[in-house]
Design an enzyme around this catalytic site. Structure first.
Site, PDB file in Angstrom:
ATOM      1  N   GLY A  49     -11.099   8.663   1.305  1.00  0.00           N
ATOM      2  CA  GLY A  49     -10.016   9.622   1.505  1.00  0.00           C
ATOM      3  C   GLY A  49      -9.456   9.724   2.911  1.00  0.00           C
ATOM      4  O   GLY A  49      -8.454  10.411   3.115  1.00  0.00           O
ATOM      5  N   GLU A  84     -16.944   5.493   0.856  1.00  0.00           N
ATOM      6  CA  GLU A  84     -16.098   4.663  -0.020  1.00  0.00           C
ATOM      7  C   GLU A  84     -14.649   4.638   0.460  1.00  0.00           C
ATOM      8  O   GLU A  84     -13.741   5.014  -0.274  1.00  0.00           O
ATOM      9  CB  GLU A  84     -16.115   5.238  -1.447  1.00  0.00           C
ATOM     10  CG  GLU A  84     -17.469   5.438  -2.053  1.00  0.00           C
ATOM     11  CD  GLU A  84     -17.418   6.303  -3.312  1.00  0.00           C
ATOM     12  OE1 GLU A  84     -16.377   6.951  -3.584  1.00  0.00           O
ATOM     13  OE2 GLU A  84     -18.426   6.335  -4.011  1.00  0.00           O
ATOM     14  N   PRO A  85     -14.391   4.210   1.667  1.00  0.00           N
ATOM     15  CA  PRO A  85     -13.002   4.208   2.131  1.00  0.00           C
ATOM     16  C   PRO A  85     -12.211   3.040   1.532  1.00  0.00           C
ATOM     17  O   PRO A  85     -12.747   1.942   1.364  1.00  0.00           O
ATOM     18  CB  PRO A  85     -13.147   4.028   3.641  1.00  0.00           C
ATOM     19  CG  PRO A  85     -14.427   3.292   3.813  1.00  0.00           C
ATOM     20  CD  PRO A  85     -15.320   3.668   2.663  1.00  0.00           C
ATOM     21  N   ARG A 144      -8.107   3.311   1.605  1.00  0.00           N
ATOM     22  CA  ARG A 144      -6.874   3.402   2.379  1.00  0.00           C
ATOM     23  C   ARG A 144      -7.097   3.170   3.868  1.00  0.00           C
ATOM     24  O   ARG A 144      -6.305   2.491   4.511  1.00  0.00           O
ATOM     25  CB  ARG A 144      -6.280   4.801   2.163  1.00  0.00           C
ATOM     26  CG  ARG A 144      -4.893   4.986   2.734  1.00  0.00           C
ATOM     27  CD  ARG A 144      -4.486   6.461   2.682  1.00  0.00           C
ATOM     28  NE  ARG A 144      -4.765   7.092   1.429  1.00  0.00           N
ATOM     29  CZ  ARG A 144      -3.896   7.237   0.427  1.00  0.00           C
ATOM     30  NH1 ARG A 144      -2.668   6.803   0.570  1.00  0.00           N
ATOM     31  NH2 ARG A 144      -4.243   7.830  -0.685  1.00  0.00           N
ATOM     32  N   ARG A 167       4.547   4.665  -4.651  1.00  0.00           N
ATOM     33  CA  ARG A 167       4.085   5.859  -3.945  1.00  0.00           C
ATOM     34  C   ARG A 167       5.204   6.850  -3.595  1.00  0.00           C
ATOM     35  O   ARG A 167       5.011   8.056  -3.747  1.00  0.00           O
ATOM     36  CB  ARG A 167       3.290   5.482  -2.689  1.00  0.00           C
ATOM     37  CG  ARG A 167       2.064   4.591  -2.972  1.00  0.00           C
ATOM     38  CD  ARG A 167       1.132   4.489  -1.788  1.00  0.00           C
ATOM     39  NE  ARG A 167       0.447   5.731  -1.528  1.00  0.00           N
ATOM     40  CZ  ARG A 167       0.758   6.580  -0.595  1.00  0.00           C
ATOM     41  NH1 ARG A 167       1.725   6.305   0.248  1.00  0.00           N
ATOM     42  NH2 ARG A 167       0.108   7.720  -0.465  1.00  0.00           N
ATOM     43  N   TYR A 221       4.315  10.272  -5.422  1.00  0.00           N
ATOM     44  CA  TYR A 221       3.660  11.295  -4.584  1.00  0.00           C
ATOM     45  C   TYR A 221       4.598  11.858  -3.514  1.00  0.00           C
ATOM     46  O   TYR A 221       4.123  12.481  -2.569  1.00  0.00           O
ATOM     47  CB  TYR A 221       2.456  10.698  -3.850  1.00  0.00           C
ATOM     48  CG  TYR A 221       1.515   9.895  -4.695  1.00  0.00           C
ATOM     49  CD1 TYR A 221       0.787  10.490  -5.718  1.00  0.00           C
ATOM     50  CD2 TYR A 221       1.321   8.531  -4.456  1.00  0.00           C
ATOM     51  CE1 TYR A 221      -0.106   9.746  -6.481  1.00  0.00           C
ATOM     52  CE2 TYR A 221       0.436   7.790  -5.211  1.00  0.00           C
ATOM     53  CZ  TYR A 221      -0.264   8.391  -6.226  1.00  0.00           C
ATOM     54  OH  TYR A 221      -1.142   7.651  -6.963  1.00  0.00           O
ATOM     55  N   CYS A 243      16.216   0.692 -13.143  1.00  0.00           N
ATOM     56  CA  CYS A 243      17.144   1.609 -13.809  1.00  0.00           C
ATOM     57  C   CYS A 243      16.583   3.014 -13.922  1.00  0.00           C
ATOM     58  O   CYS A 243      16.393   3.541 -15.024  1.00  0.00           O
ATOM     59  CB  CYS A 243      17.472   1.060 -15.186  1.00  0.00           C
ATOM     60  SG  CYS A 243      18.101  -0.613 -15.085  1.00  0.00           S
ATOM     61  N   TYR A 264      -2.744   0.970  -2.186  1.00  0.00           N
ATOM     62  CA  TYR A 264      -2.033   1.487  -3.362  1.00  0.00           C
ATOM     63  C   TYR A 264      -0.577   1.014  -3.399  1.00  0.00           C
ATOM     64  O   TYR A 264       0.308   1.697  -3.904  1.00  0.00           O
ATOM     65  CB  TYR A 264      -2.132   3.028  -3.423  1.00  0.00           C
ATOM     66  CG  TYR A 264      -3.563   3.493  -3.293  1.00  0.00           C
ATOM     67  CD1 TYR A 264      -4.449   3.327  -4.345  1.00  0.00           C
ATOM     68  CD2 TYR A 264      -4.048   4.048  -2.107  1.00  0.00           C
ATOM     69  CE1 TYR A 264      -5.788   3.704  -4.221  1.00  0.00           C
ATOM     70  CE2 TYR A 264      -5.377   4.433  -1.972  1.00  0.00           C
ATOM     71  CZ  TYR A 264      -6.238   4.262  -3.034  1.00  0.00           C
ATOM     72  OH  TYR A 264      -7.552   4.635  -2.906  1.00  0.00           O
TER      73      TYR A 264
END
Ligand code: LLP
Length: 427
Positions: A239, A274-275, A277, A313, A317, A356, A385
């Site tokens: 995270g 657990e990285p 990003r 993304r 988000y 579209c 991602y």
């Protein structure tokens, strides 16, 4: 920190001009810098070295086998979350003893596959899953090892779609129910629950939510130890945020470590992280060319050849990715490090793709230098991602992935063809 720099007025990835790659492999294209990838992996490993943490790269963030190989060669483990990710991690030469298997919905087949390759541990998310892993391991005559994922109920202050550690999220077991779960499943025949896992969300820009979650987890481990449970490891999840806008937006992982190490040092259990990003986010850009310009109402649109199928993304988000021409006019050449800034004599535009849907955009109301048809743009911080969430929507072949290492580059995933689009269909 990354190795995408403007040299002599144009963008380079390490020693290779972005324009050269775009000319040779076409656009859109994902371009990764190996030096940036390894720099960030080493930064995490070094920061948490005082507690000898096991780093398990979260393969979901960007799974190209070549990137995973480079990380595995550094000693990195993997966090996998499906049978496909497990397969990928193994193809990359990953060591199953450094792999953890996460996810709320593991199927029996996936559990079997993981047990058969000797995965280090499962991160387990519910009581029914505990019972099922015990049963599946029993049917194979094996003993599984697992960590209970707890939901610490902290607010990671991230997007509603990527916050995972608050009451009411689908992830983990409520922290106040965890002791009961450990008691209930104290004596399983084929599953030993020896760890605790948490992952509060992604991207997390603040330190305090980690400190709060880890403090709660440590107190829980103390209570569990008093009751005679042996907790052998604590997995803090991933995270850590990265710089999407400018070089100082996200804290370096050393700052997270500075806050967390005093809590973790001297504990009789191992630490895992657990990285995803943080390791790969700034190591990748998406190159895209301007196809057309048009005006509509008061809006000025720059239509590019990458769409939401290539990078979802922004629309999913509302996330911001810094975008800049790879060869801007002289007044808009950036310093060595890219950063959000107002263009000189620029314009405010929406950068949109060919799909579209009105949700197909890479940036809205964005001040940019003037661009023309044919100009090449770099969408920065697209390593995590980005390709991983790309799709064939509108029957667009997925973009190639390119890995730059110093003065050379390799296509590590070719551009898909029209044949690829129909290859799995039966006539
Ligand atoms: N561990 C677990 C259990 C996770 O669910 C995740 C990410 C990670 C580790 C790695 O998180 P990272 O270090 O990469 O932040 N697609 C979204 C992010 C979804 C994250 C899903 N889980 C985005 O593009 O922002």
């Amino acid at each position: 920190m990354d190795f995408f720099t403007y040299q002599n007025g144009e963008l380079y990835c390490e020693g290779v001009p972005a324009e050269k790659i775009a000319r040779e492999v076409g656009t859109p294209a994902y371009v990764y810098s190996k030096a940036t990838l390894l720099h960030h992996y080493r930064q995490v490993a070094d920061a948490f070295n005082p507690v000898n943490a096991t780093i398990c790269y979260s393969i979901k963030s960007c799974g190209n086998i070549n990137l995973c190989k480079a990380l595995a060669a550094e000693g990195c483990g993997f966090d996998v979350t499906s049978g496909g990710e497990l397969f990928r991690a193994l193809q990359a030469g990953g060591d199953p003893k450094k792999m953890i298997y996460a996810g709320v919905g593991k199927t029996d087949d996936e559990i079997r596959e993981a047990l058969n390759v000797g995965i280090a541990a499962f991160n387990i998310e519910s009581e029914e899953e505990i019972e099922n892993i015990d049963a599946v391991a029993g049917s194979l005559g094996k003993t599984a090892v697992g960590a209970l994922r707890i939901n610490p109920d902290v607010d990671a202050k991230t997007h509603v779609k990527t916050t995972t550690g608050r009451k009411g999220n689908k992830f983990g077991v409520d922290i106040d129910r965890a002791e009961g779960v450990f008691e209930k499943y104290r004596n399983l025949k084929h599953l030993r629950i020896g760890g605790l896992h948490l992952h509060i969300g992604s991207p997390v820009y603040e330190i305090q939510p980690y400190v709060d979650a880890v403090t709660k987890a440590i107190a829980l481990i103390d209570r569990l130890t008093e009751r005679g449970h042996k907790i052998e490891w604590l997995d803090l999840g991933g995270g850590f945020a990265v710089n999407y806008k400018n070089p100082d937006q996200a804290l370096p992982v050393t700052e997270h470590a500075k806050a967390l190490l005093p809590l973790l040092q001297g504990k009789p259990y191992r630490i895992a992280l657990e990285p995803g990003r943080y390791i790969v986010g700034n190591a990748g850009i998406l190159l895209t060319r301007v196809l057309y310009r048009k005006a509509s109402g008061s809006k000025q649109f720059v239509i590019v050849d990458a769409g939401m199928n290539d990078l979802i993304r922004p629309t999913l988000y509302e996330s911001y990715h810094f975008i800049w021409p790879t060869k801007p006019d002289a007044a808009n050449v950036l310093d060595a490090r890219h950063e959000e800034r107002a263009p000189v004599n620029g314009e405010t535009v929406d950068v949109v793709g060919p799909i579209c849907e009105s949700g197909d955009f890479l940036a809205k109301d964005r001040p940019l230098p003037h661009t023309r048809r044919g100009d090449l743009l770099s969408v920065f911080t697209a390593g995590a991602y980005g390709f991983a969430m790309s799709s064939n929507y509108n029957n667009r072949p997925r973009a190639p992935e390119v890995l730059v290492d110093g003065e050379t580059y390799k296509v590590i995933r070719r551009r898909e063809t029209y044949e690829d689009l129909v290859a799995a269909e039966r006539m």
